[in-house]
Design an enzyme around this catalytic site. Sequence first.
Site, PDB file in Angstrom:
ATOM      1  N   HIS A  31      -1.987  -7.987 -10.273  1.00 44.88           N
ATOM      2  CA  HIS A  31      -1.785  -7.316  -9.115  1.00 44.88           C
ATOM      3  C   HIS A  31      -1.708  -6.080  -9.110  1.00 44.88           C
ATOM      4  CE1 HIS A  31       0.883  -7.684  -5.525  1.00 44.88           C
ATOM      5  NE2 HIS A  31       1.457  -6.623  -5.944  1.00 44.88           N
ATOM      6  N   ASP A  33      -1.093  -2.637  -7.006  1.00 42.72           N
ATOM      7  CA  ASP A  33      -0.433  -2.064  -6.040  1.00 42.72           C
ATOM      8  C   ASP A  33      -0.926  -0.844  -5.498  1.00 42.72           C
ATOM      9  OD1 ASP A  33       2.127  -3.642  -5.594  1.00 42.72           O
ATOM     10  OD2 ASP A  33       2.383  -3.456  -7.702  1.00 42.72           O
ATOM     11  N   HIS A  64      -2.446  -5.462  -3.532  1.00 44.73           N
ATOM     12  CA  HIS A  64      -1.505  -5.498  -2.805  1.00 44.73           C
ATOM     13  C   HIS A  64      -1.580  -3.933  -1.848  1.00 44.73           C
ATOM     14  CE1 HIS A  64       3.153  -5.349  -1.824  1.00 44.73           C
ATOM     15  NE2 HIS A  64       2.367  -5.204  -0.724  1.00 44.73           N
ATOM     16  N   MET A 135       7.854  -9.597   0.761  1.00 44.74           N
ATOM     17  CA  MET A 135       8.415  -8.770  -0.213  1.00 44.74           C
ATOM     18  C   MET A 135       9.928  -9.113  -0.569  1.00 44.74           C
ATOM     19  SD  MET A 135       6.271  -6.391  -1.257  1.00 44.74           S
ATOM     20  CE  MET A 135       7.182  -5.515  -1.988  1.00 44.74           C
TER      21      MET A 135
HETATM   22  O1  LIG Z   1       4.629  -4.170  -4.571  1.00 42.23           O
HETATM   23  C1  LIG Z   1       5.471  -3.736  -5.440  1.00 42.23           C
HETATM   24  C2  LIG Z   1       6.373  -2.584  -4.873  1.00 42.23           C
HETATM   25  O2  LIG Z   1       6.072  -2.160  -3.765  1.00 42.23           O
HETATM   26  C3  LIG Z   1       5.485  -4.080  -6.844  1.00 42.23           C
HETATM   27  O3  LIG Z   1       4.297  -5.205  -6.937  1.00 42.23           O
HETATM   28  C4  LIG Z   1       6.570  -4.908  -7.366  1.00 42.23           C
HETATM   29  O4  LIG Z   1       7.568  -3.894  -7.007  1.00 42.23           O
HETATM   30  C5  LIG Z   1       6.487  -5.456  -8.679  1.00 42.23           C
HETATM   31  O5  LIG Z   1       7.361  -4.511  -9.543  1.00 42.23           O
HETATM   32  P1  LIG Z   1       8.690  -5.155 -10.151  1.00 42.23           P
HETATM   33  O6  LIG Z   1       8.516  -6.719 -10.474  1.00 42.23           O
HETATM   34  O7  LIG Z   1       9.126  -4.207 -11.304  1.00 42.23           O
HETATM   35  O8  LIG Z   1       9.674  -5.298  -8.996  1.00 42.23           O
HETATM   36 FE   LIG Z   2       3.119  -5.339  -5.264  1.00 40.82          FE
END
Ligand SMILES: O=C(CO)[C@H](O)[C@H](O)COP(=O)(O)O
Ligand SMILES: [Fe+2]
Length: 220
Positions: A31, A33, A64, A135
């Site tokens: 993934h 970001d 993403h 999210m």
């Molecule tokens: O899109 C994201 C933040 O915008 C990240 O993918 C997500 O926060 C992953 O990190 P964690 O598992 O530490 O929360």
């Molecule tokens: Fe993400």
Amino acid sequence: MGIQISPSLLSADFADLGAEAGRIASADWLHVDVMDNHFVPNLTVGLPVVEALGKASSTPMDCHLMIEDPDRWAPAYVEAGAGSVTFHVEAATAPVRLARELRAKGARAGMGLRPATPIEPYEDLLPELDMLLVMTVEPGFGGQKFLDVCLPKIRRTRDLIDKHGLDLWLQVDGGVSMETIERCAEAGADMFVAGSAVFGADDPDAMVRQLRATAEAAAR
Ligand SMILES: O=C(CO)[C@H](O)[C@H](O)COP(=O)(O)O
Ligand SMILES: [Fe+2]
């Protein structure tokens, strides 16, 4: 497809992303970001890094995009090597046209929703998509606390997918860990992003396997 784990590289060593990808051999996806400091108040990586990572790792990339104007930028991530590209519906001007373009270029088309964005207005778009990303933190940073308030939306999204008989993956992203993954799986998610939980673990690959086993046991 079953349960899939897509570790977020946001919590990995950005100076050595190829090696970091090698530490999570059990991952189904990587993934990535992408943040532009406009859609979210943070700045990460873009096309050149995705292209380099694709050459350094054989694990498919799940990009993403937390960026403004995904209509303009998202297709280039397919050309850079992403197997799945997720744009945010809050930022897209023409989500149907964009999803079709991503698919035509050979990638899976994902659409992301911020915590306060409902799924219901987009029901008719579901057949155009391969994945929905719900999210479970406000996008922008890793290591934030999981927002329980998003669980009912995960359930409603799963019900809509099933109602239409679609083979659409339901991804959750943000604060997913051994403490929260069961609740997400019970609610109907089947693809799990985890950044700090995986890269903060002593053995990241063992954590990937543990997360998958826990989600499989809890899946609806
Ligand atoms: O899109 C994201 C933040 O915008 C990240 O993918 C997500 O926060 C992953 O990190 P964690 O598992 O530490 O929360
Ligand atoms: Fe993400």
